[in-house]
Each structure stands twice: as C-alpha cells, then as structure tokens.
Design an enzyme around this catalytic site. Sequence first.
Site, PDB file in Angstrom:
ATOM      1  N   PRO A 104       2.391   3.721  -2.724  1.00  0.00           N
ATOM      2  CA  PRO A 104       1.611   2.769  -3.502  1.00  0.00           C
ATOM      3  C   PRO A 104       1.093   1.664  -2.570  1.00  0.00           C
ATOM      4  O   PRO A 104       1.861   0.916  -2.002  1.00  0.00           O
ATOM      5  CB  PRO A 104       2.603   2.219  -4.522  1.00  0.00           C
ATOM      6  CG  PRO A 104       3.704   3.211  -4.564  1.00  0.00           C
ATOM      7  CD  PRO A 104       3.776   3.756  -3.178  1.00  0.00           C
ATOM      8  N   GLU A 105      -0.218   1.658  -2.386  1.00  0.00           N
ATOM      9  CA  GLU A 105      -0.849   0.610  -1.604  1.00  0.00           C
ATOM     10  C   GLU A 105      -1.624  -0.281  -2.589  1.00  0.00           C
ATOM     11  O   GLU A 105      -1.427  -0.148  -3.797  1.00  0.00           O
ATOM     12  CB  GLU A 105      -1.784   1.231  -0.549  1.00  0.00           C
ATOM     13  CG  GLU A 105      -1.057   2.208   0.366  1.00  0.00           C
ATOM     14  CD  GLU A 105      -1.951   2.870   1.416  1.00  0.00           C
ATOM     15  OE1 GLU A 105      -2.941   2.245   1.828  1.00  0.00           O
ATOM     16  OE2 GLU A 105      -1.654   4.010   1.812  1.00  0.00           O
ATOM     17  N   LYS A 125       1.358  -5.609  -1.693  1.00  0.00           N
ATOM     18  CA  LYS A 125       1.823  -4.462  -2.484  1.00  0.00           C
ATOM     19  C   LYS A 125       2.913  -4.875  -3.470  1.00  0.00           C
ATOM     20  O   LYS A 125       3.648  -4.037  -3.984  1.00  0.00           O
ATOM     21  CB  LYS A 125       2.348  -3.360  -1.547  1.00  0.00           C
ATOM     22  CG  LYS A 125       1.284  -2.819  -0.596  1.00  0.00           C
ATOM     23  CD  LYS A 125       1.866  -1.892   0.452  1.00  0.00           C
ATOM     24  CE  LYS A 125       0.851  -1.601   1.549  1.00  0.00           C
ATOM     25  NZ  LYS A 125       1.448  -0.894   2.691  1.00  0.00           N
ATOM     26  N   ARG A 138      13.641   7.662  -3.471  1.00  0.00           N
ATOM     27  CA  ARG A 138      14.227   7.390  -2.160  1.00  0.00           C
ATOM     28  C   ARG A 138      14.884   6.016  -2.030  1.00  0.00           C
ATOM     29  O   ARG A 138      15.350   5.657  -0.941  1.00  0.00           O
ATOM     30  CB  ARG A 138      13.174   7.620  -1.089  1.00  0.00           C
ATOM     31  CG  ARG A 138      12.994   9.119  -0.879  1.00  0.00           C
ATOM     32  CD  ARG A 138      11.787   9.449  -0.082  1.00  0.00           C
ATOM     33  NE  ARG A 138      11.879   8.975   1.278  1.00  0.00           N
ATOM     34  CZ  ARG A 138      10.896   9.073   2.151  1.00  0.00           C
ATOM     35  NH1 ARG A 138       9.773   9.620   1.798  1.00  0.00           N
ATOM     36  NH2 ARG A 138      11.039   8.628   3.359  1.00  0.00           N
ATOM     37  N   LYS A 170      -6.469 -10.883  18.007  1.00  0.00           N
ATOM     38  CA  LYS A 170      -5.634  -9.678  18.118  1.00  0.00           C
ATOM     39  C   LYS A 170      -6.186  -8.659  19.107  1.00  0.00           C
ATOM     40  O   LYS A 170      -6.087  -7.452  18.873  1.00  0.00           O
ATOM     41  CB  LYS A 170      -5.535  -9.022  16.716  1.00  0.00           C
ATOM     42  CG  LYS A 170      -4.735  -9.838  15.725  1.00  0.00           C
ATOM     43  CD  LYS A 170      -3.261  -9.708  16.010  1.00  0.00           C
ATOM     44  CE  LYS A 170      -2.420 -10.530  15.069  1.00  0.00           C
ATOM     45  NZ  LYS A 170      -0.999 -10.424  15.420  1.00  0.00           N
ATOM     46  N   ARG A 217       4.011   6.226  12.810  1.00  0.00           N
ATOM     47  CA  ARG A 217       3.295   6.666  11.609  1.00  0.00           C
ATOM     48  C   ARG A 217       2.328   7.781  11.955  1.00  0.00           C
ATOM     49  O   ARG A 217       1.854   7.873  13.093  1.00  0.00           O
ATOM     50  CB  ARG A 217       2.459   5.502  11.031  1.00  0.00           C
ATOM     51  CG  ARG A 217       3.261   4.393  10.431  1.00  0.00           C
ATOM     52  CD  ARG A 217       3.800   4.770   9.079  1.00  0.00           C
ATOM     53  NE  ARG A 217       5.211   5.091   9.138  1.00  0.00           N
ATOM     54  CZ  ARG A 217       6.166   4.185   9.106  1.00  0.00           C
ATOM     55  NH1 ARG A 217       5.879   2.926   9.026  1.00  0.00           N
ATOM     56  NH2 ARG A 217       7.421   4.555   9.162  1.00  0.00           N
TER      57      ARG A 217
END
Length: 243
Positions: free
Chosen positions: A2-3, A36, A86, A125, A233
């Site tokens: 779920p984003e 989120k 989970r 960044k 990831r």
Amino acid sequence: MPELPEVDTIRRELEKEIIGKKLKGVKVIKVRRRAKILMIDLANGSSLIFHLKLTGQLLFNSKPGKWSRAIFKFDDGTNLVFNDTRKFGWWKMVKDTSFIEKKFGPEPLDKNFTLKKFEEMLSQKGKSRIKPLLMDQTFIAGIGNIYSDEILFEAGISPLRRVESLKFEEMKKIFKAIKKILKKAIKNRGSSVEYYLDVYGRKGDYVRYHKVYHQKKCFRCGTKIEKIKLGGRSGHFCPKCQI
DNA sequence: CAATCGTCCTGCGGGC
DNA sequence: TGCCCGCAGGACGATT
C-alpha cells in the site's frame, strides 16, 4: 505495497463510512492520510493511526479471519477489521499527530509541491540515485517500489541515475510523471499486486496500467525489462526507453 | 553524507 | 511429492 494511492483509496472510502460514528463512545470526525499513514481523528483530540506496511488490509464491516490482528467496533454495530499476514503493520492511538506531519517530505499531490520546490529538493541530493530517493519518505511522501518504477518509466529516466546528472528537462519529466501516475493510480483505486484490498475487499485496478513493475517486456518497445537490485529492493526498467 | 545490510514475518514458487 | 531456499518490499537502525 500500500503506497500513496492505495492508502488514499482507503481514506476516501473510509470517510464515507465512518464519519459521525462512535468508537467507544467517541465520535469520528475526520479520516486523513499523510505519506502512507492513515489517521482517524476522534472528537476527543486523539487519533487512531495505522501503517499497513506490506500486507495490511483495513476492511469495513468484515468478518475477522486467520490474519486479523485487531477489530474496531463502532457503536452502530459496524466494524473495521485490520488484517496483516506478515505482521509488519501497526496501529496506535495517539494524542497528537504533529510528529507525523513533520516526519515526512512533501505530499506529491499537494499544490505546494511545485516543480521549483522539487528542483530545490533535488539540488540538495546530488549523489543519490533517483529511485531510492523517490522512495525515501523523508524526501517525498508516499511513493514506494511500484510507483517509483512506474514514474521513472513514464519519465524515461533510468532508476540508476544520480541526481547530479539530471538536466532540468529531465527533472521536469520526473515531476510531471509523479503527478500523472499517482493521480491515475488513485482514480483506479490503487494496485492489487498481492495483498492490497480496499475497505470493501475489492482489488485496485491500476495493475492493468503497470508498464514496468513485474513486467517482462517493455510496453513501448518490447525490449526485455531489466530487473535490478537497488538498496536491497527490486527495480524494473526498460534499458532502451529509460536513459 | 550515501549506500548497504539485517531485521521484523509469512506465503509462495522455483529447483531438484 | 516434498523439502529447502530465496524472494516479496516498508521502514528503521547499525555499520561501512
């Protein structure tokens, strides 16, 4: 999983169902999302907050099952069931949500999140790679693995690119893709890849629009989608369309 | 400062 | 058929 689009779908549906209802005698006055995190504000100033992490589900008026970890009962007999296979997800009752407001980067669909702002943020960044940066919740809120892949495909930018190598036009493409992809995903009630369901137990329809995430061939040119590891990831991209 | 790794936990699918 | 292994990926803390 779920984003932002998934949590926002839950927020939107939930507000239709539970505003005005009472939880242990206290009225629900608002349902909000930040990054989120889903927040249910109560009339006594407290908020019930949730993070669904990977496998969390919030089902309205559902029957508890094997993976139910909490059931919130409203005074009218309806309920909200929190399932989480989970067990990474969490919920808690907090008196103050201001720490959540501060914790995260800007909301990508907020009017205050402008191209100028994004450019300023990126200029701090330089050495970071763009995909992990888009997933960094303190940089920008709500984007995870699925939508960072889809956004970078839409923008035609490789997930491996370092921010310092991006030209202004490329930053602009990413900026536009962020807004476009997230809006379209919200419209389609999110992506049900494995566990995600909306509050009525329905799947989100956005998976059908996925162009790189878990795809084999490029939607545009048919080239084999490359699967890479980035910061632990998985990342998916078309080596031909994304430079 | 950026990147990586381990951690939380369970289900699933590939390989043999 | 069954067993082991690795993978799924959000976020955080520790380490390089």
